[in-house]
Design an enzyme around this catalytic site. Structure first.
Site, PDB file in Angstrom:
ATOM      1  N   SER A 130     -37.705  11.121 -31.805  1.00  0.00           N
ATOM      2  CA  SER A 130     -37.123  12.450 -31.554  1.00  0.00           C
ATOM      3  C   SER A 130     -37.843  13.187 -30.432  1.00  0.00           C
ATOM      4  O   SER A 130     -37.213  13.733 -29.520  1.00  0.00           O
ATOM      5  CB  SER A 130     -37.109  13.293 -32.830  1.00  0.00           C
ATOM      6  OG  SER A 130     -38.393  13.349 -33.411  1.00  0.00           O
ATOM      7  N   ASP A 157     -41.977  11.439 -45.213  1.00  0.00           N
ATOM      8  CA  ASP A 157     -40.658  11.446 -45.830  1.00  0.00           C
ATOM      9  C   ASP A 157     -40.662  11.028 -47.303  1.00  0.00           C
ATOM     10  O   ASP A 157     -39.678  11.253 -48.009  1.00  0.00           O
ATOM     11  CB  ASP A 157     -39.710  10.536 -45.032  1.00  0.00           C
ATOM     12  CG  ASP A 157     -39.558  11.028 -43.607  1.00  0.00           C
ATOM     13  OD1 ASP A 157     -39.302  12.223 -43.432  1.00  0.00           O
ATOM     14  OD2 ASP A 157     -39.724  10.221 -42.673  1.00  0.00           O
ATOM     15  N   HIS A 165     -36.393   6.768 -38.857  1.00  0.00           N
ATOM     16  CA  HIS A 165     -37.135   7.966 -38.407  1.00  0.00           C
ATOM     17  C   HIS A 165     -36.829   9.095 -39.397  1.00  0.00           C
ATOM     18  O   HIS A 165     -37.073   8.951 -40.591  1.00  0.00           O
ATOM     19  CB  HIS A 165     -36.716   8.257 -36.960  1.00  0.00           C
ATOM     20  CG  HIS A 165     -37.517   9.298 -36.255  1.00  0.00           C
ATOM     21  ND1 HIS A 165     -38.786   9.670 -36.634  1.00  0.00           N
ATOM     22  CD2 HIS A 165     -37.236  10.069 -35.150  1.00  0.00           C
ATOM     23  CE1 HIS A 165     -39.240  10.612 -35.815  1.00  0.00           C
ATOM     24  NE2 HIS A 165     -38.314  10.879 -34.912  1.00  0.00           N
ATOM     25  N   HIS A 216     -45.696   3.199 -41.002  1.00  0.00           N
ATOM     26  CA  HIS A 216     -45.666   4.070 -39.824  1.00  0.00           C
ATOM     27  C   HIS A 216     -46.077   3.268 -38.593  1.00  0.00           C
ATOM     28  O   HIS A 216     -46.870   2.329 -38.701  1.00  0.00           O
ATOM     29  CB  HIS A 216     -46.619   5.259 -39.987  1.00  0.00           C
ATOM     30  CG  HIS A 216     -46.279   6.393 -39.089  1.00  0.00           C
ATOM     31  ND1 HIS A 216     -46.760   6.483 -37.805  1.00  0.00           N
ATOM     32  CD2 HIS A 216     -45.455   7.465 -39.261  1.00  0.00           C
ATOM     33  CE1 HIS A 216     -46.269   7.572 -37.243  1.00  0.00           C
ATOM     34  NE2 HIS A 216     -45.477   8.184 -38.091  1.00  0.00           N
ATOM     35  N   ARG A 276     -49.321  14.842 -43.926  1.00  0.00           N
ATOM     36  CA  ARG A 276     -48.129  15.652 -44.224  1.00  0.00           C
ATOM     37  C   ARG A 276     -47.608  15.316 -45.617  1.00  0.00           C
ATOM     38  O   ARG A 276     -47.056  16.161 -46.308  1.00  0.00           O
ATOM     39  CB  ARG A 276     -47.045  15.396 -43.162  1.00  0.00           C
ATOM     40  CG  ARG A 276     -47.498  15.729 -41.747  1.00  0.00           C
ATOM     41  CD  ARG A 276     -46.488  15.295 -40.709  1.00  0.00           C
ATOM     42  NE  ARG A 276     -46.247  13.858 -40.722  1.00  0.00           N
ATOM     43  CZ  ARG A 276     -45.330  13.232 -39.995  1.00  0.00           C
ATOM     44  NH1 ARG A 276     -44.559  13.927 -39.186  1.00  0.00           N
ATOM     45  NH2 ARG A 276     -45.183  11.923 -40.061  1.00  0.00           N
TER      46      ARG A 276
END
Ligand code: HAX
Length: 434
Positions: A240, A372, A270, A317, A326
């Site tokens: 992105s 995620d 993603h 990742h 995160r």
């Protein structure tokens, strides 16, 4: 107090000679060697982009302007009585590299509130979408429809000195970043609540107003602030961020660039992985008849996924080699606010069973969870159960980082991007097969 744009101008003037020196005095220095594996493997790890907005260390995770995420959450100003900082403060930090004072945050909120209003045709574009359209496609089109509003484009057509490109780009960036939550909330209300009105509250900040427009009470305001902040940037090489930068490098305006950014984020490898995690867990939940699975049952489900030739969503990742900070921040939030939630328990068991399985399978270079794996659980708990929508939330956050990058790309005069491609024949010759 200096206005944000004025402060930015000073910083840009101070930065320009650094880039000039690097190019003029060290332009020929070799910093990287590239292997065949990297060329075929999606340019993985090639150091060929530059950004000062954020840096991703494989073991430490993301730093925004030098600050780790825990430092960002600790240092940025917060609304009175709330746990999470102002999103506007984060945007200020990304743009300037400085932790803003409360006065500076207030000034940015004031400027942003005045830019939230959407042109009427944006609602019409959203309304025109057929049933069952994916919210990411709608978001991308809604942003794209506003291209005619680009101040950069108007000024460019009139003729503008290159040195000043960043100024109208900054105006465009601020306009778009202020409108993104309104577009996102309208899409949500339209698709899932059957409501076609969404009114922003000019007394509220970015996160608080988003919760208000979504029809959610506290602490969803803090959930929104946390969510937008952790998703804001992940250096330049992810799909992105890279797409946004690439499009803008041809001097396309930010509306083209952010629409493209959204399209890249919409892939399941993603940003869409947050949706996929929930879809995957819901399949298991149905199988289990609502009961929380044992570790043994969860292990079987994970192996079935892998043996079916699919990836475990939310794990692995391209850069990180440890648990994503995160993920950890959201996990800590869950441990405080929803420790007994059933879905959180699923995710918690997955955290125990997936890494050893991925290690045993021996393919994924990083067996640990990424952002995620956890984010859908938080949204679900607060009533945003339409998981198709989760990547829209990611997009609103990611726009902050990508827009800050584009302003600096223009300020430092980074050129149009143009890597070189070669043929398989040429590769074979280079390695001595032919
Ligand atoms: N489950 C199963 N297999 C996995 C895996 C996972 N979670 N992660 C990696 N692998 C596999 C890869 O598919 C690849 O297999 P092949 O050799 O058969 O092609 C192999 O392990 C090596 O891959 P890698 O080098 O470790 O990982 P990549 O850099 O190629 O890909 C991905 C990184 C994030 C795309 C990958 O880990 C993945 O597909 N994860 C699941 C989807 C996901 O969670 N995506 C979100 C990532 C974070 C993000 O960008 N959020 O927006």
């Amino acid at each position: 107090m200096k206005a944000l744009k004025e402060k930015l101008e000073e910083k840009i003037e101070a930065y320009r000679p650094r880039v000039k020196t690097l190019l003029q005095e060290h332009g020929e220095k070799v910093i990287n060697e590239v292997t065949v594996q990297q060329v075929i493997g999606g340019m993985r790890g090639i150091k060929s982009l530059v950004t000062d907005i954020s840096y991703l260390d494989p073991y430490e995770g993301i730093r925004y302007r030098g600050y780790t995420l825990p430092e960002v959450f600790e240092k940025l100003p917060k609304p009175a009585g709330r746990e999470m900082p102002y999103v506007e403060g984060l945007f200020y930090l990304l743009l300037t590299g400085e932790i803003p004072t409360m006065e500076e945050v207030d000034d940015l909120i004031y400027t942003s509130v005045n830019r939230r209003q959407l042109p009427k045709y944006v609602y019409e574009v959203i309304d025109a979408f057929p049933n069952h359209s994916h919210p990411m496609a709608i978001l991308s089109a809604a942003v794209m429809s506003m291209q005619r509003e680009s101040i950069f484009n108007i000024k460019y057509q009139r003729g503008m000195d290159k040195k000043d490109y960043w100024k109208p780009t900054y105006e465009d960036a601020l306009n778009l970043v202020s409108k993104m939550p309104v577009i996102g909330a309208y899409i949500y209300n339209k698709l899932y609540r059957g409501e076609s009105n969404v009114y922003h509250d000019p007394t509220m900040d970015f996160g608080g107003n988003f919760a208000h427009m979504m029809g959610k009470d506290e602490p969803y305001d803090d959930v929104s602030r946390m969510y937008f902040i952790i998703h804001a940037d992940h250096e330049s090489g992810n799909v992105s961020a890279h797409t946004g930068h690439l499009i803008a490098s041809s001097l396309s305006d930010v509306y083209y660039a952010i629409s493209g950014m959204i399209n890249g984020l919409a892939g399941p490898l993603h940003g869409l992985a947050n949706q996929e995690v929930l879809r995957w867990i819901q399949a298991l939940r149905t199988n289990m008849g609502g009961k929380v699975p044992s570790e043994k049952e969860m292990e079987k489900f994970v192996w079935d996924t892998l043996n079916g030739g699919q990836v475990v969503p939310g794990y692995g990742h391209a850069v990180l080699r440890k648990t994503d900070p995160r993920y950890q921040i959201q996990r800590d939030f869950c441990l405080t606010h929803l420790p007994d939630d059933e879905l959180f328990k699923y995710v918690d068991i997955l955290y125990k069973v997936v890494p050893p399985i991925l290690k045993e399978q021996g393919k994924a270079k990083n067996p640990w969870p990424n952002v995620d794996a956890q984010s859908g659980v938080v949204q679900w708990y607060y009533g945003v159960t339409q998981y198709d929508y989760y990547t829209v939330l990611f997009s609103i956050g990611r726009a902050l980082g990508v827009l800050a990058n584009i302003v600096w790309d223009r300020a430092l005069g980074y050129p149009i991007e143009r890597p070189k491609s070669i043929t398989t024949d040429m590769l074979e010759q280079m390695v001595g097969i032919k």
